[in-house]
Design a protein around this motif. Structure first.
Motif: not given
Length: 306
Positions: A249-274
């Protein structure tokens, strides 16, 4: 002073006090706690003796934050890996009711790279520099907070100023967003040369997890190493797969464009991520700094509409 009037007056100063406290501590939690504590001190103070409420509260918050900085310095000695400030993460879309923290990062001295430099200063240097340079607090008042001479306070701020001279000035938000967008597009394409071309020769990635999950323990420096790191993560986490890429998700990190990666459970052979936040610094038309913030204790500044 009537309690309701005092509360209204205090609330009118809250955005300013949050701004002071966040710049002083680099911590959303500590900043909000310091502002609340200043209210408690005001409530029991001899209010008729306060000539300038804003100045009085600024001084009180300065003292509280100095104590918080000293406590943080002790915590950092046992911290695993790199230490970064807590980001303020807000929506990239305009809001009809913006969070008070959104106003805190409107000024350039609250951009993430500036907070990173502030974290390298000693607590007295930080207090002297932030209060004088950011909020025009006179050196004699700063000296009183730090219990030193006025000249010593002036020298602390001067040393901090030299540290800031080594940090790139923030670019306009539009330029920042364009460069970050180009880098993310290059990463999405998997084109190594395109990624390297968008990385500044001095590019560095700093990860902050405090051992809670995997991130770079050491600073990763140089375009080639960073390109390999991020293209490798892209493949490992499956973000080159359209269904997985929706976790960004595109977000503002301290007022400028950054990225938020949402928490995901492992699926389809890919590891999850916090849940993690990526912030960026742009310099000379390229990405100069990448910040991977994944320690959950430092993500209380995520203020997004539900």
């Amino acid at each position: 002073m009537v309690a309701a009037l005092l509360a209204d007056l205090f609330e009118s100063h809250r955005p300013h006090l949050l701004s002071v406290a966040y710049r002083l501590t680099g911590s959303v939690t500590d900043a909000e706690d310091a502002v609340q504590e200043s209210w408690l001190r005001l409530a029991v103070a001899r209010q008729h003796e306060i000539e300038d409420l804003r100045a009085w509260l600024t001084t009180v918050v300065g003292r509280i934050c100095l104590d918080r900085l000293r406590s943080a310095a002790v915590r950092r000695e046992k911290y695993v890996g790199q230490w970064l400030p807590e980001p303020i993460v807000t929506s990239a879309l305009p809001s009809s009711s913006p969070d008070p923290l959104a106003a805190v990062v409107r000024k350039q001295d609250a951009r993430f790279a500036a907070l990173v430099v502030l974290d390298t200063l000693t607590p007295p240097q930080r207090v002297a520099f932030v209060l004088h340079e950011g909020f025009a607090v006179p050196y004699d008042e700063i000296a009183d907070i730090l219990d030193i001479s006025t000249e010593a306070a002036r020298q602390l701020a001067a040393r901090a100023r030299k540290a800031f001279a080594r940090t790139p000035d923030p670019v306009p938000d539009e330029e920042h967003a364009a460069v970050v967008g180009q880098l993310l597009a290059a990463l999405n394409s998997g084109d190594v040369d395109a990624v390297v071309a968008l990385l500044h020769p001095e590019v560095h990635t700093v990860g902050d997890a405090n051992g809670t999950t995997s991130t770079a323990i050491n600073v990763v420096a140089g375009p080639e190493k960073n390109a390999r790191l991020w293209l490798g993560l892209r493949t490992k986490l499956g973000f080159d797969v359209p269904e997985r890429a929706s976790g960004f998700e595109f977000v503002l990190v301290n007022g400028q464009l950054g990225v938020l990666v949402h928490e995901r459970a492992p699926e389809h052979g890919y590891p999850g991520n916090p849940m993690r936040v990526y912030g960026f610094t742009v310099h000379e038309g390229k990405v100069w700094g990448i910040y991977d913030l994944v320690n959950p204790a430092k993500l209380s500044g995520i203020r997004l509409p539900h």
